[in-house]
Scaffold this motif. Structure first.
Motif, PDB file in Angstrom:
ATOM      1  N   ILE A 287      10.445  11.088 -16.863  1.00 28.31           N
ATOM      2  CA  ILE A 287       9.067  11.559 -16.978  1.00 28.31           C
ATOM      3  C   ILE A 287       8.775  12.588 -15.892  1.00 28.31           C
ATOM      4  CG2 ILE A 287       6.642  10.867 -16.745  1.00 28.31           C
ATOM      5  CD1 ILE A 287       7.501   8.154 -17.956  1.00 28.31           C
TER       6      ILE A 287
ATOM      7  N   THR B  34      11.916  21.710 -31.748  1.00 29.42           N
ATOM      8  CA  THR B  34      10.606  22.323 -31.511  1.00 29.42           C
ATOM      9  C   THR B  34      10.649  23.842 -31.533  1.00 29.42           C
ATOM     10  OG1 THR B  34      10.937  22.298 -29.097  1.00 29.42           O
ATOM     11  CG2 THR B  34       9.870  20.371 -30.108  1.00 29.42           C
TER      12      THR B  34
ATOM     13  N   LEU C 169       8.338  18.635 -20.524  1.00 32.25           N
ATOM     14  CA  LEU C 169       7.226  17.721 -20.824  1.00 32.25           C
ATOM     15  C   LEU C 169       7.509  16.913 -22.085  1.00 32.25           C
ATOM     16  CD1 LEU C 169       4.088  19.943 -20.058  1.00 32.25           C
ATOM     17  CD2 LEU C 169       4.924  17.991 -18.731  1.00 32.25           C
ATOM     18  N   LEU C 170       8.061  17.564 -23.105  1.00 38.68           N
ATOM     19  CA  LEU C 170       8.353  16.858 -24.351  1.00 38.68           C
ATOM     20  C   LEU C 170       9.482  15.847 -24.177  1.00 38.68           C
ATOM     21  CD1 LEU C 170       8.046  19.848 -26.860  1.00 38.68           C
ATOM     22  CD2 LEU C 170       6.431  17.967 -26.528  1.00 38.68           C
TER      23      LEU C 170
ATOM     24  N   VAL D  32       8.396  12.405 -23.097  1.00 37.68           N
ATOM     25  CA  VAL D  32       7.636  11.512 -23.989  1.00 37.68           C
ATOM     26  C   VAL D  32       8.397  10.223 -24.326  1.00 37.68           C
ATOM     27  CG1 VAL D  32       6.591  11.300 -26.288  1.00 37.68           C
ATOM     28  CG2 VAL D  32       6.213  13.369 -24.921  1.00 37.68           C
ATOM     29  N   PRO D  33       9.671  10.284 -24.771  1.00 38.10           N
ATOM     30  CA  PRO D  33      10.371   9.028 -25.050  1.00 38.10           C
ATOM     31  C   PRO D  33      10.455   8.116 -23.826  1.00 38.10           C
ATOM     32  CG  PRO D  33      11.579  10.885 -25.976  1.00 38.10           C
ATOM     33  CD  PRO D  33      10.507  11.460 -25.112  1.00 38.10           C
ATOM     34  N   TRP D  34      10.619   8.712 -22.656  1.00 33.70           N
ATOM     35  CA  TRP D  34      10.729   7.907 -21.440  1.00 33.70           C
ATOM     36  C   TRP D  34       9.386   7.305 -21.054  1.00 33.70           C
ATOM     37  CZ3 TRP D  34      15.583   7.119 -21.100  1.00 33.70           C
ATOM     38  CH2 TRP D  34      16.493   8.119 -21.451  1.00 33.70           C
ATOM     39  N   LEU D  35       8.294   7.976 -21.380  1.00 35.84           N
ATOM     40  CA  LEU D  35       6.975   7.425 -21.106  1.00 35.84           C
ATOM     41  C   LEU D  35       6.729   6.178 -21.952  1.00 35.84           C
ATOM     42  CD1 LEU D  35       4.251   7.660 -19.662  1.00 35.84           C
ATOM     43  CD2 LEU D  35       3.477   9.158 -21.518  1.00 35.84           C
ATOM     44  N   THR D  36       7.105   6.239 -23.223  1.00 36.52           N
ATOM     45  CA  THR D  36       6.948   5.055 -24.078  1.00 36.52           C
ATOM     46  C   THR D  36       7.833   3.908 -23.599  1.00 36.52           C
ATOM     47  OG1 THR D  36       8.653   5.844 -25.638  1.00 36.52           O
ATOM     48  CG2 THR D  36       6.378   6.475 -26.079  1.00 36.52           C
TER      49      THR D  36
ATOM     50  N   MET E 111      10.681  12.628 -32.836  1.00 35.09           N
ATOM     51  CA  MET E 111      10.264  12.153 -31.522  1.00 35.09           C
ATOM     52  C   MET E 111       9.974  10.656 -31.540  1.00 35.09           C
ATOM     53  SD  MET E 111      10.450  14.534 -29.266  1.00 35.09           S
ATOM     54  CE  MET E 111       9.479  13.835 -27.926  1.00 35.09           C
TER      55      MET E 111
ATOM     56  N   CYS F  72      11.817   7.921 -29.285  1.00 32.07           N
ATOM     57  CA  CYS F  72      11.048   6.952 -28.481  1.00 32.07           C
ATOM     58  C   CYS F  72      11.574   5.534 -28.713  1.00 32.07           C
ATOM     59  CB  CYS F  72       9.567   7.016 -28.841  1.00 32.07           C
ATOM     60  SG  CYS F  72       8.718   8.501 -28.238  1.00 32.07           S
TER      61      CYS F  72
END
Length: 454
Positions: A172, A290, A300-301, A304-308, A354, A358
């Motif tokens: 992230i 993308t 940033l994109l 996203v999987p790591w944030l979830t 994505m 995730c």
């Protein structure tokens, strides 16, 4: 510190056990606040330094002549050096203590990580990746062993999960950071990838210097615990170790030849194939779906999987501790990872892809810390230090296998999807192997009724 019959928590009165439980709970809460954030920070920096080459892949190809095949080989060579020196490093830490050895590991790997800014060709790239593995060897298994010195088993699943949050946090924070540093291209005559390697490497050196002041080796040396908390926690851990010694007593060198330890290593290998098969190529995959060039936006994109995964991992660890369901939870999360990786190979709509990525990240990020409660519940003492080092060292060879296997399958079949599907088989195999530990556990309970369930 050993537990004598007079203070063994298994034979104290009910009132004394309640008091001891209170002291142990208080001590582990303090340890969680004092130790886990810093250990997590160390993991964040370690993971950034071992995977930031994913952001430098195109720059290294252009400016250092490193082809896709050479990149895959170099990415994997880290894990050869890592595997060879894991067990010796962990045994040294067992002898000299965590504080000094962890600090040494961080400073040396930070120096090597910064030297990547001078990469001028494939040979230098190979050498530095191998040396980075040698320098970092012992860090992760050292932390796993260190946690057994502070947290009883029924608190260790959550503690390990909190430490493992460093993995998604690294992606992230590290993904946008690495992408942004690449955009410093030309500043003071340095290329963007040189700034990335230099600054992220020096960060590890700085944190290593602080580590010497922040990591007491055991509860007995922690001035921020009361005397009752120190004694209560040491006694609880000693009693737990005694049970394991009675059930699976072995010398450290025998742990290296133990069939069950090798079985655990095979399980961990399948997990790491999934982790690094995705991690090393995720920036490029996100860029392709993308249509964005690799930089800050892609960074940033990628986060996203790591944030979830970050959001889910702590809850999964708490659930596994409350239910003592380490095997069942690990099996399910590995299967979820396999489903996510497989789906990402065939979905062409960016949002759906994505979501699949995730799911893959949630699966293997949550599975890893829960898995470690299985082997650490089997070994103790020097055998634990050696066994964890071997499991992690052999398992991390998945980091060598994954990029090279994915590259070979992709080139052979001319399809990125084929490479992803091949990697997706690994977590499915891991789920089957974890489920198979039930057979070993039933045998243990037959021979030793006191053996805890997983």
């Amino acid at each position: 510190m050993t537990s004598s019959p007079g203070n063994d928590p298994r034979i104290q009165s009910a009132t004394e056990r309640q008091s001891l439980t209170h002291e142990v709970e208080s001590a582990t809460r303090k340890a969680s606040w004092r130790l886990l954030p810093f250990l997590m920070l160390m993991f964040v920096v370690a993971f950034i330094d071992r995977t930031n080459i994913g952001f430098a892949e195109e720059a290294l190809e252009i400016h250092a002549g490193i082809s896709t095949a050479a990149y895959a080989l170099g990415a994997g060579l880290f894990f050869i050096g890592y595997a060879v020196f894991e067990v010796p490093s962990n045994l040294i830490m067992y002898k000299v203590g965590a504080r000094w050895w962890m600090a040494r590991i961080m400073v040396t790997w930070g120096i090597v990580a910064a030297l990547f800014m001078f990469t001028s060709g494939p040979v230098m790239f190979y050498v530095l990746r191998f040396l980075l593995g040698v320098a970092e060897a012992g860090f992760f298994p050292g932390v796993i062993y260190y946690l057994t010195c502070w947290f009883p088993r029924r608190r260790r699943g959550q503690a390990t999960s909190l430490f493992y949050l460093g993995l998604p946090i690294a992606n992230i924070v590290g993904s946008p950071l690495s992408g942004a540093l690449l955009e410093l291209d030309g500043l003071f005559g340095l290329r963007g990838f040189q700034w990335m390697f230099l600054l992220e490497g020096l960060l590890a050196v700085a944190i290593g210097c602080v580590a010497f002041l922040c990591l007491p080796d055991r509860p007995a040396r922690a001035g921020w615990l009361s005397r009752a908390e120190r004694e209560g926690l040491e006694n609880a851990l000693a009693a737990e170790a005694e049970v394991k010694e009675q059930t699976h007593r072995m010398r450290w060198w025998k742990a290296l030849l133990n069939g069950r330890v090798l079985y655990f290593a095979l399980i961990y290998l399948t997990i790491q194939v999934a982790v690094y098969g995705l991690t090393f190529f995720l920036p490029r995959q996100v860029s392709q779906i993308t249509g964005q060039e690799i930089g800050f936006v892609v960074g940033l994109l990628v986060a996203v999987p790591w944030l979830t995964a970050l959001v889910s991992a702590a809850f999964v660890g708490r659930y596994a501790d409350k239910r003592a369901a380490y095997r069942r939870t690990t099996t399910f999360m590995l299967a979820l990872s396999g489903v996510g990786l497989s789906a990402s190979a065939f979905l062409h709509q960016p949002v759906l892809t994505m979501i699949a990525l995730c799911a893959a990240a949630i699966g293997f990020v949550s599975a890893q810390p829960i898995f470690w409660n299985i082997p650490t519940g089997y070994l103790s003492g020097a055998a634990l230090a050696a066994g964890v080092g071997l499991i992690n060292g052999l398992g991390n060879l998945g980091g060598f296998i994954a990029p090279n296997l994915r590259s070979w399958v992709t080139e052979t079949f001319g399809s990125e999807a084929a490479g992803l599907v091949m990697l997706a088989l690994a977590p499915f195999l891991g789920a089957i192997l974890v489920a198979g530990t039930a057979v070993l556990e039933r045998r243990d309970r037959t021979e030793h009724p006191s053996t805890p369930s997983t």
